[in-house]
Every structure is written in structure tokens, then in C-alpha cells.
Design a protein around this motif. Structure first.
Motif, PDB file in Angstrom:
ATOM      1  N   ASN A   1       0.850  -1.191   0.000  1.00 52.66           N
ATOM      2  CA  ASN A   1       0.000   0.000   0.000  1.00 52.66           C
ATOM      3  C   ASN A   1       0.889   1.246   0.000  1.00 52.66           C
ATOM      4  O   ASN A   1       1.081   1.905   1.021  1.00 52.66           O
ATOM      5  CB  ASN A   1      -0.935  -0.010   1.216  1.00 52.66           C
ATOM      6  N   HIS A   2       1.434   1.550  -1.165  1.00 53.54           N
ATOM      7  CA  HIS A   2       2.407   2.642  -1.275  1.00 53.54           C
ATOM      8  C   HIS A   2       1.792   4.001  -0.958  1.00 53.54           C
ATOM      9  O   HIS A   2       2.452   4.857  -0.363  1.00 53.54           O
ATOM     10  CB  HIS A   2       3.037   2.641  -2.667  1.00 53.54           C
ATOM     11  N   ALA A   3       0.524   4.205  -1.328  1.00 53.70           N
ATOM     12  CA  ALA A   3      -0.135   5.482  -1.027  1.00 53.70           C
ATOM     13  C   ALA A   3      -0.236   5.688   0.481  1.00 53.70           C
ATOM     14  O   ALA A   3       0.019   6.784   0.993  1.00 53.70           O
ATOM     15  CB  ALA A   3      -1.517   5.522  -1.667  1.00 53.70           C
ATOM     16  N   SER A   4      -0.582   4.636   1.198  1.00 58.84           N
ATOM     17  CA  SER A   4      -0.679   4.729   2.647  1.00 58.84           C
ATOM     18  C   SER A   4       0.689   4.983   3.279  1.00 58.84           C
ATOM     19  O   SER A   4       0.825   5.801   4.186  1.00 58.84           O
ATOM     20  CB  SER A   4      -1.287   3.443   3.216  1.00 58.84           C
ATOM     21  N   ARG A   5       1.710   4.298   2.795  1.00 56.38           N
ATOM     22  CA  ARG A   5       3.061   4.492   3.336  1.00 56.38           C
ATOM     23  C   ARG A   5       3.523   5.928   3.147  1.00 56.38           C
ATOM     24  O   ARG A   5       4.104   6.538   4.050  1.00 56.38           O
ATOM     25  CB  ARG A   5       4.033   3.515   2.665  1.00 56.38           C
ATOM     26  N   GLN A   6       3.245   6.484   1.970  1.00 50.07           N
ATOM     27  CA  GLN A   6       3.643   7.867   1.706  1.00 50.07           C
ATOM     28  C   GLN A   6       2.865   8.841   2.587  1.00 50.07           C
ATOM     29  O   GLN A   6       3.423   9.813   3.116  1.00 50.07           O
ATOM     30  CB  GLN A   6       3.437   8.194   0.221  1.00 50.07           C
ATOM     31  N   ALA A   7       1.555   8.566   2.764  1.00 51.90           N
ATOM     32  CA  ALA A   7       0.723   9.444   3.603  1.00 51.90           C
ATOM     33  C   ALA A   7       1.193   9.421   5.052  1.00 51.90           C
ATOM     34  O   ALA A   7       1.235  10.461   5.719  1.00 51.90           O
ATOM     35  CB  ALA A   7      -0.740   9.015   3.512  1.00 51.90           C
ATOM     36  N   ILE A   8       1.569   8.245   5.556  1.00 50.35           N
ATOM     37  CA  ILE A   8       2.050   8.138   6.938  1.00 50.35           C
ATOM     38  C   ILE A   8       3.364   8.895   7.095  1.00 50.35           C
ATOM     39  O   ILE A   8       3.564   9.624   8.080  1.00 50.35           O
ATOM     40  CB  ILE A   8       2.206   6.655   7.332  1.00 50.35           C
ATOM     41  N   ALA A   9       4.259   8.746   6.143  1.00 52.62           N
ATOM     42  CA  ALA A   9       5.537   9.461   6.212  1.00 52.62           C
ATOM     43  C   ALA A   9       5.325  10.973   6.173  1.00 52.62           C
ATOM     44  O   ALA A   9       6.025  11.725   6.871  1.00 52.62           O
ATOM     45  CB  ALA A   9       6.447   9.018   5.062  1.00 52.62           C
ATOM     46  N   ARG A  10       4.341  11.423   5.382  1.00 50.61           N
ATOM     47  CA  ARG A  10       4.059  12.866   5.310  1.00 50.61           C
ATOM     48  C   ARG A  10       3.564  13.420   6.643  1.00 50.61           C
ATOM     49  O   ARG A  10       3.686  14.621   6.904  1.00 50.61           O
ATOM     50  CB  ARG A  10       3.020  13.164   4.217  1.00 50.61           C
ATOM     51  N   LEU A  11       2.985  12.555   7.477  1.00 51.40           N
ATOM     52  CA  LEU A  11       2.534  13.010   8.800  1.00 51.40           C
ATOM     53  C   LEU A  11       3.702  13.372   9.704  1.00 51.40           C
ATOM     54  O   LEU A  11       3.536  14.088  10.688  1.00 51.40           O
ATOM     55  CB  LEU A  11       1.712  11.921   9.491  1.00 51.40           C
ATOM     56  N   GLY A  12       4.883  12.846   9.394  1.00 50.53           N
ATOM     57  CA  GLY A  12       6.045  13.059  10.252  1.00 50.53           C
ATOM     58  C   GLY A  12       6.439  11.812  11.013  1.00 50.53           C
ATOM     59  O   GLY A  12       7.346  11.843  11.856  1.00 50.53           O
TER      60      GLY A  12
END
Length: 198
Positions: free
Chosen positions: A144-155
Motif C-alpha cells: 500500500n504505497h499510497a498509505s506508506r507515503q501518507a504516513i511518512a508525510r505526517l512526520g
């Protein structure tokens, strides 16, 4: 002597764009309607409920809530009053004050909007400032690459990968990517999330 209240207790978290209120059995049809926006259950690496799985999904949410290890929420759009998704504080380690934010999904029209940012800000604020959490985890499927990127964007920072972590409905196994935010990191993460909502 009075019993100690559970670490996770039902609460409503209200923001500018969305409100997170305790999940209720009566939300069943509204959740299905929200999930139908994008037919989210067809994403094989997620656990979004469908008409076939909604009852088991709700039963699990309420059982974990009653066990004191989860706090499931319905996500409501403040402008329309519509249910647009669901999320949870889950897998709580009550002794060590650690908790995960998971089971998160939104109607397709709400993805990549302020909805997720504000939901995470509300949940993280509650965990760190009202529950004194020492760490908040996020877990997602390796694919789930979209989820991984979204989590990383949270900090959040990636802690590692749990290989063959969970059995999938198709008989295969899921590799789970684990991220976390620590309590001493929270002030800067909060500032960054808040600035994205201005």
C-alpha cells in the motif's frame, strides 16, 4: 475503592472539517455508502468493509472496544453531516501507554484532502495530550504505497517491516510496515500538521 477507568474511553473529537464520533451500530448503512464511493473494498491490501463483511467488521470493532484495546470512530464531514469514513485508536498497550492509529479509510472524494490531516491531528492530540501516550504507531501493508507515503508525510518515522506478519483472506501473508511518532517528537509534528490546515 472505585475501579480505574479504562485507558481508552469513548470521546468525540471535533475539528474544523471533520468530527470523529464513537462508532455506533446505526452507522452500518452510512459506512457502506461511504465505502461505495470508489468501491474501496476492491483494494486487496486494505480492510474496508463491503456488504459481505460489514457485520464482521463492526463486531470486531465493538469487541475490541469492549476489551479496552480499541476506540473506533465514525468520520463525519462537518459541512454536510455525511459519514465519510472510519478510523480507530487500536492495539492499545495500556501498561506502556502505546497505541496505534489504524483501520483508517475515507470515501474516495475525501482522499488527498484536509480530511486525513485533520483526523490524524485530532487522534494524535488526544493520544499524546489526553492519554499521555509515549508512542503512536501506524501500520500498513507493504504494497500500500499510497498509505506508506501518507504516513511518512505526517512526520512518522519507519521502524521496520514485520515480514509474513498477518494471514490474508486469499491465503497469502502480509508484510506489515511499522511507523511511529514518539512523545518528544509530537510538538514539531503537531506544528507541521496544523500548518497544513491553515
Amino acid at each position: 475503592m472505585a475501579a480505574t477507568p479504562p485507558w481508552l474511553t469513548p470521546v468525540t473529537l471535533q475539528g474544523t472539517t471533520v468530527t470523529l464520533r464513537p462508532l455506533q451500530p446505526a452507522d452500518r448503512d452510512a459506512l457502506l455508502l461511504a465505502a461505495s464511493d470508489g468501491e474501496l473494498w476492491k483494494l486487496w491490501f486494505t480492510s474496508v468493509p463491503s456488504a459481505d463483511t460489514i457485520d464482521a467488521y463492526l463486531s470486531k470493532a465493538f469487541a475490541d472496544r469492549d476489551a479496552g484495546v480499541s476506540l473506533p470512530f465514525t468520520v463525519v464531514d462537518n459541512a454536510t453531516g455525511e459519514v465519510v469514513g472510519s478510523t480507530r485508536l487500536c492495539n492499545a498497550d495500556v501498561v506502556n501507554h502505546r497505541v496505534e492509529i489504524g483501520y483508517t479509510w475515507y470515501a474516495k472524494r475525501c482522499q488527498r484532502t484536509a480530511t486525513n490531516t485533520e483526523c490524524k491531528l485530532l487522534l494524535l492530540t488526544h493520544a499524546f495530550e489526553n492519554r499521555d501516550a509515549i508512542a503512536v504507531e501506524f501500520r500498513t501493508n507493504w504494497h500500500n504505497h499510497a498509505s506508506r507515503q501518507a504516513i511518512a508525510r505526517l512526520g512518522a518515522k519507519q521502524d521496520g517491516v514485520l515480514r509474513n506478519h498477518q494471514k490474508m483472506p486469499n491465503g497469502g501473508y502480509r508484510d506489515t510496515v511499522v511507523f511511529s511518532i514518539l512523545n518528544h517528537e509530537w510538538p514539531s509534528v503537531k506544528q507541521a500538521l496544523s500548518s497544513r490546515l491553515l
